[in-house]
Enzyme design. Sequence first.
Site, PDB file in Angstrom:
ATOM      1  N   ASP A  16      34.686 -95.473  43.816  1.00  8.78           N
ATOM      2  CA  ASP A  16      33.839 -96.671  43.685  1.00  8.78           C
ATOM      3  C   ASP A  16      32.722 -96.811  44.726  1.00  8.78           C
ATOM      4  OD1 ASP A  16      35.700 -97.093  41.706  1.00  8.78           O
ATOM      5  OD2 ASP A  16      36.653 -98.819  42.668  1.00  8.78           O
ATOM      6  N   HIS A  59      33.092-103.257  34.637  1.00  3.80           N
ATOM      7  CA  HIS A  59      33.804-104.385  34.069  1.00  3.80           C
ATOM      8  C   HIS A  59      33.021-105.117  32.975  1.00  3.80           C
ATOM      9  CE1 HIS A  59      36.968-103.964  36.916  1.00  3.80           C
ATOM     10  NE2 HIS A  59      36.309-104.432  37.957  1.00  3.80           N
ATOM     11  N   HIS A  92      32.120-108.808  39.802  1.00  2.00           N
ATOM     12  CA  HIS A  92      31.607-107.605  40.471  1.00  2.00           C
ATOM     13  C   HIS A  92      31.710-106.427  39.507  1.00  2.00           C
ATOM     14  CE1 HIS A  92      35.939-107.066  40.952  1.00  2.00           C
ATOM     15  NE2 HIS A  92      35.698-105.770  41.094  1.00  2.00           N
ATOM     16  N   LYS A 117      36.133 -96.986  35.135  1.00  5.67           N
ATOM     17  CA  LYS A 117      37.450 -97.619  35.037  1.00  5.67           C
ATOM     18  C   LYS A 117      37.312 -99.133  35.026  1.00  5.67           C
ATOM     19  CE  LYS A 117      38.348 -97.346  40.059  1.00  5.67           C
ATOM     20  NZ  LYS A 117      38.504 -98.767  40.386  1.00  5.67           N
ATOM     21  N   CYS A 162      41.784 -99.954  45.811  1.00  5.39           N
ATOM     22  CA  CYS A 162      41.504 -98.859  44.874  1.00  5.39           C
ATOM     23  C   CYS A 162      41.777 -97.479  45.466  1.00  5.39           C
ATOM     24  CB  CYS A 162      40.063 -98.962  44.371  1.00  5.39           C
ATOM     25  SG  CYS A 162      39.779-100.466  43.400  1.00  5.39           S
TER      26      CYS A 162
END
Length: 218
Positions: A16, A59, A92, A117, A162
């Site tokens: 990320d 997301h 986010h 993801k 994460c």
Amino acid sequence: MSFTLHPEEDLLLVVDPQPTFMALCPDELPVPGAEAVMPVINRILAGPIARAVVTQDWHHPRHLSFASQHPGRRPLETVDLPYGTQVLWPDHGVRATPGAAIHADLDQAKVVMILRKGFRQAIDSYSGFRENDRQTGTGLAEWLRAVGVRRLFIAGITRPFCVDWTAEDAAAAGFETWVVEDACSRLGPDDALDASRNRLEAQGIRFTTADQLHGENA
């Protein structure tokens, strides 16, 4: 300590590396120190490591992990969802927004795959291997095995969320797993980070540094 790296068996997994977790996006989910790990990651990528994979939070705008989707709730509160307890986050990593992009400073010359993801609206996803229901896979383990990877070095944003969840699932999937500690940002109190490290080490996951991986100070 230093490593003898094998081009076909070793891989850097960067978790990320996105503006949404940095001061560039102050209204999203900035993590202290996230910007500082980018040059460390690039230094690793400039070294003998041959391949890298990047994960990317992606997301839905109304993702169920967002506090904004739970009236009366605030970020960092928890709620019970069908798959378990979920920390609520500020909005986010919203797909196709500048914050969700891979950070422009990341050296992508050795990046062979980007895995998105957390795109399922009703399930959060910390790990690059499994959604937070701990049942739904991402396909990453199967892909890594298909291309011959045996050892993973994990860096990115952020411990103990994460990064640590990804490391735990990597080890459970049978990969030799190392966390490059100085190439990871940190979020939360030291005791939570220490407890997470102890849990990972109990599962055979080891910790190293960028210098050791890069071959410096050997």
